[in-house]
Write an enzyme that holds these catalytic residues in place. Structure first.
Site, PDB file in Angstrom:
ATOM      1  N   MET A  26       1.072  -1.007  -0.268  1.00  0.00           N
ATOM      2  CA  MET A  26       0.517  -0.474   0.126  1.00  0.00           C
ATOM      3  C   MET A  26       1.250   0.877  -0.017  1.00  0.00           C
ATOM      4  O   MET A  26       0.382   2.172   0.340  1.00  0.00           O
ATOM      5  CB  MET A  26      -0.566   0.107   1.102  1.00  0.00           C
ATOM      6  CG  MET A  26      -1.961  -1.407   1.055  1.00  0.00           C
ATOM      7  SD  MET A  26      -3.727  -0.937   1.995  1.00  0.00           S
ATOM      8  CE  MET A  26      -3.221  -0.520   4.011  1.00  0.00           C
ATOM      9  N   LEU A  29       6.437   3.275   1.458  1.00  0.00           N
ATOM     10  CA  LEU A  29       7.658   2.175   1.327  1.00  0.00           C
ATOM     11  C   LEU A  29       8.628   1.935   2.653  1.00  0.00           C
ATOM     12  O   LEU A  29       9.058   3.125   2.796  1.00  0.00           O
ATOM     13  CB  LEU A  29       8.072   1.767  -0.051  1.00  0.00           C
ATOM     14  CG  LEU A  29       7.346   1.521  -1.163  1.00  0.00           C
ATOM     15  CD1 LEU A  29       8.062   1.104  -2.367  1.00  0.00           C
ATOM     16  CD2 LEU A  29       6.141   0.421  -1.371  1.00  0.00           C
ATOM     17  N   HIS A  30       8.837   0.715   2.797  1.00  0.00           N
ATOM     18  CA  HIS A  30      10.238   0.801   4.462  1.00  0.00           C
ATOM     19  C   HIS A  30      11.244  -0.300   4.347  1.00  0.00           C
ATOM     20  O   HIS A  30      10.861  -1.170   2.866  1.00  0.00           O
ATOM     21  CB  HIS A  30       9.573   1.217   5.423  1.00  0.00           C
ATOM     22  CG  HIS A  30       8.721  -0.130   5.645  1.00  0.00           C
ATOM     23  ND1 HIS A  30       8.643  -1.523   6.370  1.00  0.00           N
ATOM     24  CD2 HIS A  30       7.204   0.371   6.068  1.00  0.00           C
ATOM     25  CE1 HIS A  30       7.663  -1.860   6.170  1.00  0.00           C
ATOM     26  NE2 HIS A  30       6.516  -1.577   5.947  1.00  0.00           N
ATOM     27  N   HIS A  33       9.088  -3.708   3.140  1.00  0.00           N
ATOM     28  CA  HIS A  33       8.571  -3.676   1.575  1.00  0.00           C
ATOM     29  C   HIS A  33      10.097  -4.220   0.837  1.00  0.00           C
ATOM     30  O   HIS A  33      10.068  -5.177   0.527  1.00  0.00           O
ATOM     31  CB  HIS A  33       8.195  -2.358   1.371  1.00  0.00           C
ATOM     32  CG  HIS A  33       6.898  -2.318   2.123  1.00  0.00           C
ATOM     33  ND1 HIS A  33       7.042  -0.818   2.401  1.00  0.00           N
ATOM     34  CD2 HIS A  33       5.643  -3.127   2.542  1.00  0.00           C
ATOM     35  CE1 HIS A  33       5.734  -0.620   3.439  1.00  0.00           C
ATOM     36  NE2 HIS A  33       4.764  -1.841   3.348  1.00  0.00           N
ATOM     37  N   GLN A  57     -10.293  -2.466   2.501  1.00  0.00           N
ATOM     38  CA  GLN A  57     -10.075  -2.882   3.907  1.00  0.00           C
ATOM     39  C   GLN A  57      -9.485  -2.312   4.984  1.00  0.00           C
ATOM     40  O   GLN A  57      -8.958  -1.874   5.834  1.00  0.00           O
ATOM     41  CB  GLN A  57      -8.361  -3.957   3.663  1.00  0.00           C
ATOM     42  CG  GLN A  57      -7.503  -2.920   3.595  1.00  0.00           C
ATOM     43  CD  GLN A  57      -6.457  -3.888   2.733  1.00  0.00           C
ATOM     44  OE1 GLN A  57      -6.395  -3.939   1.531  1.00  0.00           O
ATOM     45  NE2 GLN A  57      -5.323  -3.444   3.495  1.00  0.00           N
ATOM     46  N   ASP A 146       2.580  -9.322   9.187  1.00  0.00           N
ATOM     47  CA  ASP A 146       0.662  -9.395   8.778  1.00  0.00           C
ATOM     48  C   ASP A 146      -0.030 -11.314   8.897  1.00  0.00           C
ATOM     49  O   ASP A 146       0.058 -11.298   7.619  1.00  0.00           O
ATOM     50  CB  ASP A 146      -0.164  -8.639   7.224  1.00  0.00           C
ATOM     51  CG  ASP A 146       0.377  -7.346   7.546  1.00  0.00           C
ATOM     52  OD1 ASP A 146      -0.025  -6.261   8.458  1.00  0.00           O
ATOM     53  OD2 ASP A 146       1.897  -7.083   7.247  1.00  0.00           O
ATOM     54  N   SER A 181       6.726  -0.574   9.933  1.00  0.00           N
ATOM     55  CA  SER A 181       5.428  -0.025   9.822  1.00  0.00           C
ATOM     56  C   SER A 181       5.129   1.178   8.607  1.00  0.00           C
ATOM     57  O   SER A 181       6.202   2.158   9.292  1.00  0.00           O
ATOM     58  CB  SER A 181       4.569  -0.483  10.742  1.00  0.00           C
ATOM     59  OG  SER A 181       3.012   0.219  10.539  1.00  0.00           O
ATOM     60  N   ARG A 183       2.622   3.308   9.190  1.00  0.00           N
ATOM     61  CA  ARG A 183       2.159   3.824  10.075  1.00  0.00           C
ATOM     62  C   ARG A 183       2.959   4.756  11.393  1.00  0.00           C
ATOM     63  O   ARG A 183       2.777   5.318  11.874  1.00  0.00           O
ATOM     64  CB  ARG A 183       0.721   3.048  11.042  1.00  0.00           C
ATOM     65  CG  ARG A 183       0.175   2.375  10.200  1.00  0.00           C
ATOM     66  CD  ARG A 183      -0.676   2.281  11.125  1.00  0.00           C
ATOM     67  NE  ARG A 183      -1.975   1.362   9.891  1.00  0.00           N
ATOM     68  CZ  ARG A 183      -3.432   1.867   9.253  1.00  0.00           C
ATOM     69  NH1 ARG A 183      -3.211   2.871   9.674  1.00  0.00           N
ATOM     70  NH2 ARG A 183      -4.314   1.262   8.850  1.00  0.00           N
TER      71      ARG A 183
HETATM   72  P1  AMP Z   1       1.572  -3.061   3.473  1.00  0.00           P
HETATM   73  O1  AMP Z   1       1.990  -1.714   2.432  1.00  0.00           O
HETATM   74  O2  AMP Z   1       2.046  -2.850   5.258  1.00  0.00           O
HETATM   75  O3  AMP Z   1       0.260  -3.827   2.837  1.00  0.00           O
HETATM   76  O4  AMP Z   1       2.319  -3.904   3.478  1.00  0.00           O
HETATM   77  C1  AMP Z   1       2.811  -4.694   1.982  1.00  0.00           C
HETATM   78  C2  AMP Z   1       3.716  -6.159   2.816  1.00  0.00           C
HETATM   79  O5  AMP Z   1       4.660  -6.139   3.306  1.00  0.00           O
HETATM   80  C3  AMP Z   1       2.655  -7.384   3.036  1.00  0.00           C
HETATM   81  O6  AMP Z   1       2.972  -8.322   2.741  1.00  0.00           O
HETATM   82  C4  AMP Z   1       3.424  -6.872   4.924  1.00  0.00           C
HETATM   83  O7  AMP Z   1       3.069  -8.101   5.912  1.00  0.00           O
HETATM   84  C5  AMP Z   1       4.968  -6.719   4.240  1.00  0.00           C
HETATM   85  N1  AMP Z   1       4.941  -5.658   5.767  1.00  0.00           N
HETATM   86  C6  AMP Z   1       4.767  -4.982   5.942  1.00  0.00           C
HETATM   87  N2  AMP Z   1       5.654  -4.548   7.250  1.00  0.00           N
HETATM   88  C7  AMP Z   1       7.013  -5.569   6.768  1.00  0.00           C
HETATM   89  C8  AMP Z   1       8.125  -5.475   8.284  1.00  0.00           C
HETATM   90  N3  AMP Z   1       7.954  -4.898   9.107  1.00  0.00           N
HETATM   91  N4  AMP Z   1       8.938  -6.836   7.927  1.00  0.00           N
HETATM   92  C9  AMP Z   1       8.746  -7.548   6.701  1.00  0.00           C
HETATM   93  N5  AMP Z   1       7.620  -7.268   5.730  1.00  0.00           N
HETATM   94  C10 AMP Z   1       6.585  -6.182   6.249  1.00  0.00           C
END
Ligand code: AMP
Length: 272
Positions: A26, A29-30, A33, A57, A146, A181, A183
């Site tokens: 989403m 990016l960090h 990701h 969601q 997640d 995260s 967030r």
């Molecule tokens: P999101 O952009 O939050 O929907 O996350 C995209 C993908 O990155 C999902 O599969 C998350 O589980 C994964 N993700 C998010 N945070 C982390 C993290 N700290 N370490 C590894 N994977 C992550």
């Protein structure tokens, strides 16, 4: 990097490449990701990353609107990682076609985050299923951060006989143990320290359960400590057996402690 916005352009690429690895995000990016993307690139040559903040969601419009978006920073990161394709769909592109598969919501969707965010996992599976039908990736890379989402996507894939392999990726953390995260950006220095303290406490508790060979796991004291730290709202803190997905009772089960709590307005989740 090629930015794809339309289904017809996506189709051209899919017809050309028969072994795509796919990393849905989403944005915001960090390093978490980045880890998924690097792993995908290492295991499979061509990576396709998507960025789409999926309104279905979110439980509240305010949360959806305030979700961190920074496309310029994201583009820089993806270019640095040499990502070949970025899918940036609009709402209409994603939701305006009829799907083949029926959404399969395993009963695990009613627990933990599912209990506190009604409709959340249905919204996640709706969009992920659409991605899978459109992109038909060989592999999809998902984070264990997640875990519930990861399990539910796996169950949906298996139920519908979708030929995409799920690659589960470890959680990437800062040196203070806080998981990366999107967030986190909204946390002040004080809140970051508080979150770090909370997750470290949970980690320590898991170690104690194992070391002391606790036969009846109870997290009541930990919950109280989290409130004592100054956390005002805890959705859940629960030990879950990673195989059976039931409540873990004993030290020798393969379990993680799952938690979701608020620091100020920011909801954080982790499983340790
Ligand atoms: P999101 O952009 O939050 O929907 O996350 C995209 C993908 O990155 C999902 O599969 C998350 O589980 C994964 N993700 C998010 N945070 C982390 C993290 N700290 N370490 C590894 N994977 C992550």
């Amino acid at each position: 990097m090629k930015i794809i916005r339309r289904k017809k352009d996506l189709n051209k690429i899919i017809n050309k490449i028969n072994s795509l690895s796919f990393i849905p995000t989403m944005g915001g990016l960090h390093k978490g990701h980045e880890f998924l993307i690097k792993k995908a690139k290492k295991e499979n040559k061509v990576a396709l990353v998507s960025i789409f903040v999926n309104p279905k969601q979110f439980n509240s419009k305010i949360d959806f609107k305030s979700y961190p978006r920074n496309i310029n920073k994201d583009l820089k990161i993806l270019k640095k990682l040499n990502v070949k394709y970025l899918y940036l769909p609009t709402y209409k592109e994603i939701f305006s076609f009829k799907t083949k598969n029926k959404i399969y919501l395993h009963s695990f969707s009613n627990r933990l985050c599912g209990k506190y965010r009604p409709g959340h996992f249905k919204g996640v599976l709706n969009v992920v299923n659409r991605y899978l039908e459109l992109i038909k990736p060989k592999k999809i890379y998902l984070g264990k951060k997640d875990f519930q989402q990861l399990v539910l996507i796996k169950k949906h894939i298996s139920k519908n006989n979708i030929k995409t392999e799920v690659v589960s990726c470890n959680t990437i953390r800062y040196s203070n143990f806080l998981p990366y995260s999107s967030r986190n950006g909204s946390l002040s220095r004080y809140s970051t320290d508080l979150a770090s303290k909370a997750f470290k406490l949970i980690k320590k508790e898991k170690k104690i359960i194992k070391r002391k060979k606790i036969k009846k796991i109870s997290l009541i004291k930990i919950k109280k400590k989290l409130f004592d730290f100054g956390i005002k709202k805890i959705d859940y803190i629960e030990a879950v057996n990673l195989n059976s997905l039931k409540k873990a009772k004993k030290y020798n089960e393969k379990f993680n402690i799952f938690s979701a709590f608020y620091i100020g307005k920011t909801r954080l989740i982790d499983n340790i």
